[in-house]
Design a protein around this motif. Structure first.
Motif, PDB file in Angstrom:
ATOM      1  N   GLU A  31       0.840  -1.211   0.000  1.00  0.00           N
ATOM      2  CA  GLU A  31       0.000   0.000   0.000  1.00  0.00           C
ATOM      3  C   GLU A  31       0.872   1.257   0.000  1.00  0.00           C
ATOM      4  O   GLU A  31       0.599   2.213  -0.727  1.00  0.00           O
ATOM      5  CB  GLU A  31      -0.940  -0.002   1.213  1.00  0.00           C
ATOM      6  CG  GLU A  31      -1.856   1.205   1.302  1.00  0.00           C
ATOM      7  CD  GLU A  31      -2.929   1.267   0.213  1.00  0.00           C
ATOM      8  OE1 GLU A  31      -3.496   2.362   0.030  1.00  0.00           O
ATOM      9  OE2 GLU A  31      -3.196   0.251  -0.457  1.00  0.00           O
ATOM     10  N   LYS A  32       1.928   1.248   0.804  1.00  0.00           N
ATOM     11  CA  LYS A  32       2.849   2.392   0.828  1.00  0.00           C
ATOM     12  C   LYS A  32       3.530   2.571  -0.524  1.00  0.00           C
ATOM     13  O   LYS A  32       3.690   3.693  -1.002  1.00  0.00           O
ATOM     14  CB  LYS A  32       3.900   2.211   1.926  1.00  0.00           C
ATOM     15  CG  LYS A  32       3.344   2.335   3.323  1.00  0.00           C
ATOM     16  CD  LYS A  32       4.422   2.082   4.368  1.00  0.00           C
ATOM     17  CE  LYS A  32       3.867   2.094   5.774  1.00  0.00           C
ATOM     18  NZ  LYS A  32       4.896   1.774   6.773  1.00  0.00           N
ATOM     19  N   ILE A  33       3.925   1.476  -1.147  1.00  0.00           N
ATOM     20  CA  ILE A  33       4.557   1.532  -2.466  1.00  0.00           C
ATOM     21  C   ILE A  33       3.579   2.127  -3.478  1.00  0.00           C
ATOM     22  O   ILE A  33       3.937   3.000  -4.272  1.00  0.00           O
ATOM     23  CB  ILE A  33       5.025   0.131  -2.915  1.00  0.00           C
ATOM     24  CG1 ILE A  33       6.180  -0.354  -2.045  1.00  0.00           C
ATOM     25  CG2 ILE A  33       5.416   0.132  -4.392  1.00  0.00           C
ATOM     26  CD1 ILE A  33       6.529  -1.821  -2.242  1.00  0.00           C
ATOM     27  N   LYS A  34       2.337   1.649  -3.445  1.00  0.00           N
ATOM     28  CA  LYS A  34       1.329   2.136  -4.387  1.00  0.00           C
ATOM     29  C   LYS A  34       1.129   3.643  -4.243  1.00  0.00           C
ATOM     30  O   LYS A  34       1.103   4.369  -5.236  1.00  0.00           O
ATOM     31  CB  LYS A  34       0.002   1.400  -4.153  1.00  0.00           C
ATOM     32  CG  LYS A  34      -1.126   1.855  -5.074  1.00  0.00           C
ATOM     33  CD  LYS A  34      -2.406   1.091  -4.806  1.00  0.00           C
ATOM     34  CE  LYS A  34      -3.098   1.625  -3.571  1.00  0.00           C
ATOM     35  NZ  LYS A  34      -4.399   1.014  -3.313  1.00  0.00           N
ATOM     36  N   ILE A  35       1.010   4.106  -3.014  1.00  0.00           N
ATOM     37  CA  ILE A  35       0.748   5.520  -2.762  1.00  0.00           C
ATOM     38  C   ILE A  35       1.953   6.397  -3.104  1.00  0.00           C
ATOM     39  O   ILE A  35       1.823   7.429  -3.757  1.00  0.00           O
ATOM     40  CB  ILE A  35       0.318   5.733  -1.296  1.00  0.00           C
ATOM     41  CG1 ILE A  35      -1.067   5.115  -1.070  1.00  0.00           C
ATOM     42  CG2 ILE A  35       0.316   7.211  -0.930  1.00  0.00           C
ATOM     43  CD1 ILE A  35      -1.464   5.004   0.381  1.00  0.00           C
ATOM     44  N   GLU A  36       3.138   5.987  -2.677  1.00  0.00           N
ATOM     45  CA  GLU A  36       4.321   6.836  -2.835  1.00  0.00           C
ATOM     46  C   GLU A  36       5.002   6.716  -4.194  1.00  0.00           C
ATOM     47  O   GLU A  36       5.568   7.686  -4.691  1.00  0.00           O
ATOM     48  CB  GLU A  36       5.328   6.539  -1.722  1.00  0.00           C
ATOM     49  CG  GLU A  36       4.820   6.956  -0.348  1.00  0.00           C
ATOM     50  CD  GLU A  36       5.830   6.729   0.755  1.00  0.00           C
ATOM     51  OE1 GLU A  36       7.042   6.885   0.506  1.00  0.00           O
ATOM     52  OE2 GLU A  36       5.394   6.387   1.872  1.00  0.00           O
ATOM     53  N   TYR A  37       4.976   5.520  -4.798  1.00  0.00           N
ATOM     54  CA  TYR A  37       5.742   5.296  -6.021  1.00  0.00           C
ATOM     55  C   TYR A  37       4.904   4.791  -7.196  1.00  0.00           C
ATOM     56  O   TYR A  37       5.417   4.654  -8.299  1.00  0.00           O
ATOM     57  CB  TYR A  37       6.863   4.276  -5.762  1.00  0.00           C
ATOM     58  CG  TYR A  37       7.810   4.692  -4.677  1.00  0.00           C
ATOM     59  CD1 TYR A  37       8.817   5.619  -4.933  1.00  0.00           C
ATOM     60  CD2 TYR A  37       7.705   4.165  -3.387  1.00  0.00           C
ATOM     61  CE1 TYR A  37       9.702   6.007  -3.936  1.00  0.00           C
ATOM     62  CE2 TYR A  37       8.595   4.544  -2.391  1.00  0.00           C
ATOM     63  CZ  TYR A  37       9.581   5.462  -2.672  1.00  0.00           C
ATOM     64  OH  TYR A  37      10.454   5.848  -1.685  1.00  0.00           O
TER      65      TYR A  37
END
Length: 189
Positions: A31-37
């Motif tokens: 989820e963090k990867i999707k949002i940030e990158y």
């Protein structure tokens, strides 16, 4: 006026799950990867750019290709858009939406989603967020809350028209949720 409703069993949570599976990481990191990158357009991401997962979680010691992440996201977005296209064609509305496509929810904030939608649907596209809502919570003006707030406002307006001059049964949370539940059940086939 509502012309057609359909629930598609896929959304931004599936994109997160795809990333988690594809990169062999946890759903929280995905989820963090999707949002940030993340990006819905794989062609917009430099092929050699990498993501150091240790910046997201100190327990992760892996570098992953940002292009690979974008390819995973693009593939799922394409699948979702194809499902929407099938629904629009079924009601003879493909490329015939005067207001265009409006995305709401957390997935609406995915980078390049609107650009991909404009190309795919051959119409305008935008992100919908609540406007004109007075709240002590600043974060309420976020696409994440657009659908819920819109449904509450719609139900309140419907209730107000039914009981002219009275606020109806919206003085309590139970009143609001009860009315919305009844409305949702009326939409089910």
């Amino acid at each position: 006026d509502v012309l057609h409703t359909r629930i598609l069993p896929v959304g931004a949570g599936h994109i997160t799950n795809d990333i988690a599976i594809g990169l062999r990481t946890s759903v929280d990191i995905a989820e963090k990867i999707k949002i940030e990158y993340g990006s819905a357009l794989a062609d917009e991401v430099p092929s050699r750019e990498e993501i150091d997962l240790a910046t997201l979680d100190p327990n992760e010691h892996v570098r992953v290709s940002r292009a690979e992440v974008a390819e995973i996201i693009h593939a799922r977005c394409e699948e979702i858009f194809d499902m929407i296209t099938a629904e629009l064609k079924a009601v003879d509305r493909f490329a015939k939406l005067p207001g265009g496509i409006i995305f709401t929810g957390g997935g609406a904030k995915l980078n390049h989603l609107v650009d991909m939608a404009k190309d795919h649907f051959r119409t305008s596209a935008a992100i919908g967020a609540p406007i004109g809502i007075q709240s002590p919570i600043d974060k309420i003006q976020d696409p994440v809350f657009a659908t819920a707030i819109g449904l509450v406002m719609w139900a309140y307006g419907l209730q107000s028209r039914t009981h002219r001059g009275s606020a109806g049964n919206f003085s309590s949370v139970a009143g609001v949720t009860g009315k919305m539940g009844k409305w949702f059940r009326s939409l089910m086939p």
